[in-house]
Design a protein around this motif. Structure first.
Motif, PDB file in Angstrom:
ATOM      1  N   LEU A  61       0.424  -5.866  14.531  1.00 33.64           N
ATOM      2  CA  LEU A  61       1.827  -5.977  14.144  1.00 33.64           C
ATOM      3  C   LEU A  61       1.859  -6.432  12.695  1.00 33.64           C
ATOM      4  O   LEU A  61       1.226  -7.442  12.353  1.00 33.64           O
ATOM      5  N   GLY A  62       2.579  -5.681  11.832  1.00 34.12           N
ATOM      6  CA  GLY A  62       2.515  -6.035  10.426  1.00 34.12           C
ATOM      7  C   GLY A  62       3.704  -5.576   9.612  1.00 34.12           C
ATOM      8  O   GLY A  62       4.651  -4.970  10.130  1.00 34.12           O
ATOM      9  N   THR A  63       3.639  -5.869   8.332  1.00 38.57           N
ATOM     10  CA  THR A  63       4.682  -5.495   7.389  1.00 38.57           C
ATOM     11  C   THR A  63       4.034  -5.211   6.042  1.00 38.57           C
ATOM     12  O   THR A  63       2.842  -5.446   5.840  1.00 38.57           O
ATOM     13  N   GLY A  64       4.824  -4.702   5.107  1.00 34.39           N
ATOM     14  CA  GLY A  64       4.303  -4.402   3.785  1.00 34.39           C
ATOM     15  C   GLY A  64       5.398  -3.856   2.887  1.00 34.39           C
ATOM     16  O   GLY A  64       6.565  -3.731   3.289  1.00 34.39           O
ATOM     17  N   MET A  65       5.011  -3.527   1.669  1.00 35.61           N
ATOM     18  CA  MET A  65       5.968  -3.018   0.693  1.00 35.61           C
ATOM     19  C   MET A  65       5.264  -2.012  -0.214  1.00 35.61           C
ATOM     20  O   MET A  65       4.110  -2.203  -0.591  1.00 35.61           O
ATOM     21  N   ASP A  66       5.976  -0.922  -0.551  1.00 31.81           N
ATOM     22  CA  ASP A  66       5.455   0.110  -1.435  1.00 31.81           C
ATOM     23  C   ASP A  66       6.404   0.359  -2.587  1.00 31.81           C
ATOM     24  O   ASP A  66       7.631   0.220  -2.443  1.00 31.81           O
ATOM     25  N   PHE A  67       5.840   0.760  -3.721  1.00 33.10           N
ATOM     26  CA  PHE A  67       6.609   1.335  -4.821  1.00 33.10           C
ATOM     27  C   PHE A  67       6.142   2.772  -4.963  1.00 33.10           C
ATOM     28  O   PHE A  67       4.953   3.026  -5.188  1.00 33.10           O
ATOM     29  N   ILE A  68       7.065   3.733  -4.828  1.00 31.19           N
ATOM     30  CA  ILE A  68       6.737   5.156  -4.873  1.00 31.19           C
ATOM     31  C   ILE A  68       7.412   5.767  -6.091  1.00 31.19           C
ATOM     32  O   ILE A  68       8.634   5.686  -6.244  1.00 31.19           O
ATOM     33  N   THR A  69       6.609   6.373  -6.974  1.00 33.38           N
ATOM     34  CA  THR A  69       7.154   6.942  -8.195  1.00 33.38           C
ATOM     35  C   THR A  69       7.953   8.205  -7.900  1.00 33.38           C
ATOM     36  O   THR A  69       7.710   8.907  -6.911  1.00 33.38           O
ATOM     37  N   GLU A  70       8.893   8.514  -8.785  1.00 31.98           N
ATOM     38  CA  GLU A  70       9.827   9.619  -8.548  1.00 31.98           C
ATOM     39  C   GLU A  70       9.168  10.984  -8.681  1.00 31.98           C
ATOM     40  O   GLU A  70       9.314  11.835  -7.804  1.00 31.98           O
ATOM     41  N   LYS A  71       8.458  11.226  -9.776  1.00 33.97           N
ATOM     42  CA  LYS A  71       7.998  12.578 -10.082  1.00 33.97           C
ATOM     43  C   LYS A  71       6.687  12.942  -9.396  1.00 33.97           C
ATOM     44  O   LYS A  71       6.496  14.081  -8.980  1.00 33.97           O
ATOM     45  N   SER A  72       5.782  11.983  -9.282  1.00 34.07           N
ATOM     46  CA  SER A  72       4.448  12.311  -8.766  1.00 34.07           C
ATOM     47  C   SER A  72       4.185  11.786  -7.366  1.00 34.07           C
ATOM     48  O   SER A  72       3.142  12.080  -6.776  1.00 34.07           O
ATOM     49  N   ASN A  73       5.102  10.990  -6.827  1.00 30.78           N
ATOM     50  CA  ASN A  73       4.942  10.425  -5.478  1.00 30.78           C
ATOM     51  C   ASN A  73       3.685   9.564  -5.344  1.00 30.78           C
ATOM     52  O   ASN A  73       3.055   9.531  -4.288  1.00 30.78           O
ATOM     53  N   TRP A  74       3.309   8.871  -6.414  1.00 25.99           N
ATOM     54  CA  TRP A  74       2.218   7.905  -6.310  1.00 25.99           C
ATOM     55  C   TRP A  74       2.716   6.650  -5.587  1.00 25.99           C
ATOM     56  O   TRP A  74       3.854   6.241  -5.760  1.00 25.99           O
ATOM     57  N   ILE A  75       1.834   6.073  -4.792  1.00 24.51           N
ATOM     58  CA  ILE A  75       2.171   4.893  -4.000  1.00 24.51           C
ATOM     59  C   ILE A  75       1.366   3.700  -4.503  1.00 24.51           C
ATOM     60  O   ILE A  75       0.149   3.783  -4.656  1.00 24.51           O
ATOM     61  N   PHE A  76       2.053   2.580  -4.738  1.00 23.24           N
ATOM     62  CA  PHE A  76       1.405   1.320  -5.075  1.00 23.24           C
ATOM     63  C   PHE A  76       2.015   0.247  -4.185  1.00 23.24           C
ATOM     64  O   PHE A  76       3.240   0.055  -4.192  1.00 23.24           O
ATOM     65  N   GLY A  77       1.189  -0.437  -3.409  1.00 24.83           N
ATOM     66  CA  GLY A  77       1.782  -1.388  -2.477  1.00 24.83           C
ATOM     67  C   GLY A  77       0.793  -2.376  -1.891  1.00 24.83           C
ATOM     68  O   GLY A  77      -0.368  -2.472  -2.303  1.00 24.83           O
ATOM     69  N   TRP A  78       1.277  -3.121  -0.919  1.00 26.95           N
ATOM     70  CA  TRP A  78       0.468  -4.088  -0.189  1.00 26.95           C
ATOM     71  C   TRP A  78       0.903  -4.081   1.266  1.00 26.95           C
ATOM     72  O   TRP A  78       2.004  -3.620   1.599  1.00 26.95           O
ATOM     73  N   LYS A  79       0.046  -4.583   2.132  1.00 25.47           N
ATOM     74  CA  LYS A  79       0.405  -4.692   3.546  1.00 25.47           C
ATOM     75  C   LYS A  79      -0.390  -5.809   4.209  1.00 25.47           C
ATOM     76  O   LYS A  79      -1.470  -6.192   3.745  1.00 25.47           O
ATOM     77  N   GLY A  80       0.170  -6.315   5.286  1.00 25.93           N
ATOM     78  CA  GLY A  80      -0.497  -7.336   6.077  1.00 25.93           C
ATOM     79  C   GLY A  80      -0.296  -7.068   7.552  1.00 25.93           C
ATOM     80  O   GLY A  80       0.803  -6.696   7.976  1.00 25.93           O
ATOM     81  N   ASP A  81      -1.356  -7.221   8.331  1.00 30.27           N
ATOM     82  CA  ASP A  81      -1.305  -7.003   9.777  1.00 30.27           C
ATOM     83  C   ASP A  81      -1.880  -8.205  10.504  1.00 30.27           C
ATOM     84  O   ASP A  81      -2.903  -8.765  10.086  1.00 30.27           O
ATOM     85  N   PHE A  82      -1.233  -8.581  11.601  1.00 31.03           N
ATOM     86  CA  PHE A  82      -1.795  -9.558  12.521  1.00 31.03           C
ATOM     87  C   PHE A  82      -2.448  -8.818  13.685  1.00 31.03           C
ATOM     88  O   PHE A  82      -1.926  -7.801  14.158  1.00 31.03           O
ATOM     89  N   HIS A  83      -3.577  -9.337  14.166  1.00 33.68           N
ATOM     90  CA  HIS A  83      -4.322  -8.722  15.264  1.00 33.68           C
ATOM     91  C   HIS A  83      -4.288  -9.634  16.489  1.00 33.68           C
ATOM     92  O   HIS A  83      -4.569 -10.833  16.372  1.00 33.68           O
ATOM     93  N   PHE A  84      -3.971  -9.038  17.646  1.00 36.22           N
ATOM     94  CA  PHE A  84      -3.854  -9.812  18.882  1.00 36.22           C
ATOM     95  C   PHE A  84      -4.666  -9.125  19.977  1.00 36.22           C
ATOM     96  O   PHE A  84      -4.387  -7.972  20.317  1.00 36.22           O
ATOM     97  N   GLY A  85      -5.650  -9.806  20.533  1.00 36.55           N
ATOM     98  CA  GLY A  85      -6.437  -9.236  21.612  1.00 36.55           C
ATOM     99  C   GLY A  85      -6.656 -10.225  22.730  1.00 36.55           C
ATOM    100  O   GLY A  85      -6.611 -11.442  22.527  1.00 36.55           O
ATOM    101  N   THR A  86      -6.921  -9.716  23.915  1.00 34.85           N
ATOM    102  CA  THR A  86      -7.113 -10.573  25.091  1.00 34.85           C
ATOM    103  C   THR A  86      -8.515 -10.474  25.680  1.00 34.85           C
ATOM    104  O   THR A  86      -8.826 -11.169  26.635  1.00 34.85           O
ATOM    105  N   ARG A  87      -9.353  -9.618  25.096  1.00 35.08           N
ATOM    106  CA  ARG A  87     -10.703  -9.468  25.642  1.00 35.08           C
ATOM    107  C   ARG A  87     -11.727  -9.992  24.642  1.00 35.08           C
ATOM    108  O   ARG A  87     -11.871  -9.442  23.544  1.00 35.08           O
ATOM    109  N   VAL A  88     -12.420 -11.055  25.019  1.00 32.14           N
ATOM    110  CA  VAL A  88     -13.504 -11.625  24.222  1.00 32.14           C
ATOM    111  C   VAL A  88     -14.791 -11.465  25.016  1.00 32.14           C
ATOM    112  O   VAL A  88     -14.902 -11.945  26.148  1.00 32.14           O
ATOM    113  N   LYS A  89     -15.761 -10.786  24.421  1.00 33.64           N
ATOM    114  CA  LYS A  89     -16.994 -10.452  25.137  1.00 33.64           C
ATOM    115  C   LYS A  89     -18.044 -11.552  25.072  1.00 33.64           C
ATOM    116  O   LYS A  89     -18.929 -11.620  25.932  1.00 33.64           O
TER     117      LYS A  89
END
Length: 257
Positions: A61-89
């Motif tokens: 589960l996560g969020t983030g932010m992008d800046f997308i340029t108009e003419k070339s559709n280049w993406i510059f951004g960041w993101k963060g995700d949290f990881h949740f699991g119930t199985r530990v081996k």
């Protein structure tokens, strides 16, 4: 309390209504200009590499932010995700368990609701590009991004709410939780849609993370040693996300959504 809930619901409905109304009113502008997108993502992930020896599959589960340029559709951004699991081996608490594998809390009662959980996160920056599939909407198409950041995971020692286990409390718990982190590389390929009406905006795709990690605890109590092993933790996941775009027009200060 009921009055406060009703007020909150009314405010949320008002915000959504204003957003949709403004989107229809600005429809003639379509989705042109530079755009800043705030996105919220969720998905499932498969543990691979050294990570699969410790954990099973998990949710993100996560969020983030992008800046997308108009003419070339280049993406510059960041993101963060949290990881949740119930199985530990890994049975990291076997050394303090009884002959039958049970843990005993205060009062020598069995801690039946004690459990091990996976917890972790990825945080990083990325660069990429949108490859349009149609001339009618150049802001939608194949989304490709490459990024780097920090991957971290640990074993959460979830105490029994009734029979507390003092052997793993506070500082003692750090000797069992396998706190691990390190530099990680991330790749994403999928499809992104930024609707011309600005009402439908989403992304979906496949993500891969390779973490070059190491245990950061000075001592593992159950193994009675320090773990300095270099690890390759791999995450393979399916992502789906909702995007909230803010378009920046050609004139200074012209921002609309």
């Amino acid at each position: 309390m009921q009055k406060k809930n009703n007020t909150l619901i009314t405010v949320l409905i008002l915000v959504i209504t204003l957003y949709w109304s403004n989107s229809y009113a600005q429809d003639e502008r379509q989705n042109i200009g530079n755009v800043v997108t705030l996105h919220f993502q969720t998905g499932g992930a498969i543990s691979a590499g050294d990570l699969s020896k410790r954990y099973g599959n998990f949710l993100t589960l996560g969020t983030g932010m992008d800046f997308i340029t108009e003419k070339s559709n280049w993406i510059f951004g960041w993101k963060g995700d949290f990881h949740f699991g119930t199985r530990v081996k890994e049975n990291v608490l076997g050394v303090i368990g009884g002959a039958d594998g049970f843990l005993f809390g205060n009062g020598l009662a069995s801690a039946d609701d004690f459990s091990l959980k996976q917890r972790g996160f990825y945080l990083g920056a990325h660069v990429g590009k949108i490859i349009p599939l149609s001339s009618e909407n150049s802001r939608s198409g194949i989304r490709l991004t490459l990024g780097a950041g920090l991957l971290q995971h640990r074993i959460r020692l979830q105490q029994d709410p009734v029979n507390f286990v003092p052997q793993i409390d506070d500082e003692y718990g750090k000797g069992y939780d396998r706190l691990t982190n390190g530099l990680a590389l991330r790749q994403f390929i999928g499809y992104q849609l930024l609707g011309k009406s600005k009402l439908v905006n989403f992304l979906i795709g496949i993500e891969a993370i390779q973490g070059f990690t190491q245990n950061r605890r000075s001592y593992n109590f159950d193994e009675m040693r320090q773990d300095t092993t270099k690890r390759l933790d791999i995450v393979l996941g399916l992502k789906i996300g909702w995007m909230l775009p803010f378009y920046v027009g050609e004139s200074t200060g012209q921002i609309y959504y």
